[in-house]
Design an enzyme around this catalytic site. Sequence first.
Site, PDB file in Angstrom:
ATOM      1  N   TYR A   1       4.023  13.609 -25.055  1.00  9.34           N
ATOM      2  CA  TYR A   1       5.279  13.395 -25.779  1.00  9.34           C
ATOM      3  C   TYR A   1       5.816  14.715 -26.327  1.00  9.34           C
ATOM      4  CZ  TYR A   1       8.635  11.236 -29.005  1.00  9.34           C
ATOM      5  OH  TYR A   1       9.782  10.871 -29.677  1.00  9.34           O
TER       6      TYR A   1
ATOM      7  N   ILE B   1      12.679   7.445 -37.685  1.00 11.62           N
ATOM      8  CA  ILE B   1      13.844   6.568 -37.752  1.00 11.62           C
ATOM      9  C   ILE B   1      13.382   5.122 -37.588  1.00 11.62           C
ATOM     10  CG2 ILE B   1      16.134   6.089 -36.794  1.00 11.62           C
ATOM     11  CD1 ILE B   1      15.846   8.927 -37.943  1.00 11.62           C
TER      12      ILE B   1
ATOM     13  N   THR C   1      13.108   2.302 -35.901  1.00 14.48           N
ATOM     14  CA  THR C   1      13.304   1.812 -34.542  1.00 14.48           C
ATOM     15  C   THR C   1      12.051   1.080 -34.086  1.00 14.48           C
ATOM     16  OG1 THR C   1      12.372   3.794 -33.509  1.00 14.48           O
ATOM     17  CG2 THR C   1      14.744   3.837 -34.008  1.00 14.48           C
TER      18      THR C   1
ATOM     19  N   ASP D   1      19.663   0.733 -19.303  1.00 14.81           N
ATOM     20  CA  ASP D   1      18.288   0.631 -19.749  1.00 14.81           C
ATOM     21  C   ASP D   1      17.470   0.098 -18.584  1.00 14.81           C
ATOM     22  OD1 ASP D   1      15.983   0.514 -21.479  1.00 14.81           O
ATOM     23  OD2 ASP D   1      17.357   0.249 -23.162  1.00 14.81           O
TER      24      ASP D   1
ATOM     25  N   ASN E   1      19.356   9.272 -23.990  1.00 12.90           N
ATOM     26  CA  ASN E   1      18.520   8.796 -25.076  1.00 12.90           C
ATOM     27  C   ASN E   1      17.221   8.149 -24.614  1.00 12.90           C
ATOM     28  OD1 ASN E   1      18.005   7.499 -27.848  1.00 12.90           O
ATOM     29  ND2 ASN E   1      18.354   5.700 -26.560  1.00 12.90           N
TER      30      ASN E   1
ATOM     31  N   LYS F   1       9.297  16.645 -25.156  1.00  8.80           N
ATOM     32  CA  LYS F   1      10.404  16.874 -26.080  1.00  8.80           C
ATOM     33  C   LYS F   1      10.672  18.365 -26.284  1.00  8.80           C
ATOM     34  CE  LYS F   1      11.368  12.545 -26.767  1.00  8.80           C
ATOM     35  NZ  LYS F   1      12.626  11.966 -26.225  1.00  8.80           N
TER      36      LYS F   1
END
Length: 251
Positions: A155, A188, A190, A38, A89, A159
């Site tokens: 974004y 999700i 998160t 990360d 990810n 994607k």
Amino acid sequence: MEQIFKNNVALVTGSSYGIGKATAIAFAQRGAKVVLSDWKEDIETVRIIHEMGGEAVFVLCDVSKEEDVKAMVQTAIRHFGRLDYAFNNAGVEGEPGAAPVCTNENWEKVIGINLTGAWYCMKYQIPEILKQGKGAIVNNASIAGLVGFQGMPAYVASKHGLVGLTKNVALDFAQQGLRVNVVCPGVIQTPMIDRFTGGNEEAIEQFKARKPMGRIGQPEEIAETVMFLCSDASSFITGQAIAVDGGWTVQ
């Protein structure tokens, strides 16, 4: 839990929280040695894996920087001697706003991390995985890689691009033992969703209402999909964009 990845090595980017953290732990639960990465140091996920009796190493990495990515993969090989699986990810949502107000800085940051970063990762992961004769890469896109979302041009572009990149790479290596797929999560639970909603219950309920299943997904549900796509249970699946979205995109 069955040790289906015992003696294998998995690399997870964006492993500090949410989907990345859940996936790193899932790999370790199934016996894999895990390389975590990360842009900021994360000792928590490493601690959890070590307490489970697993093996893990953490690498600081900004995936938008090629030299960081190269060093990340080199660290994996130096510590564990091989690479079998990768879950790319790491991603950011960027600043909201329609295309005319999207700044150059925002565009470059989002594309740099979400799309170019995944390309850098695969550029250095693929040669190492091919040495094993078989393996799998899973990229993390979004339902924004399948449909449009207002006010998120960078974004959505990043994607959609990642879905296309995944398909291309899958074709290039389909006969060399490497399978490459992409998961497309819906909403999700998160930190990214927390930023979108600001913890506002009304906003959360609106997200739930748009899903046929009527709820927000959990990081572990994406992690389980990644486990399937890396396992031999999916041995005839490559180049696919798998929506894990509670039915959002079938409406």
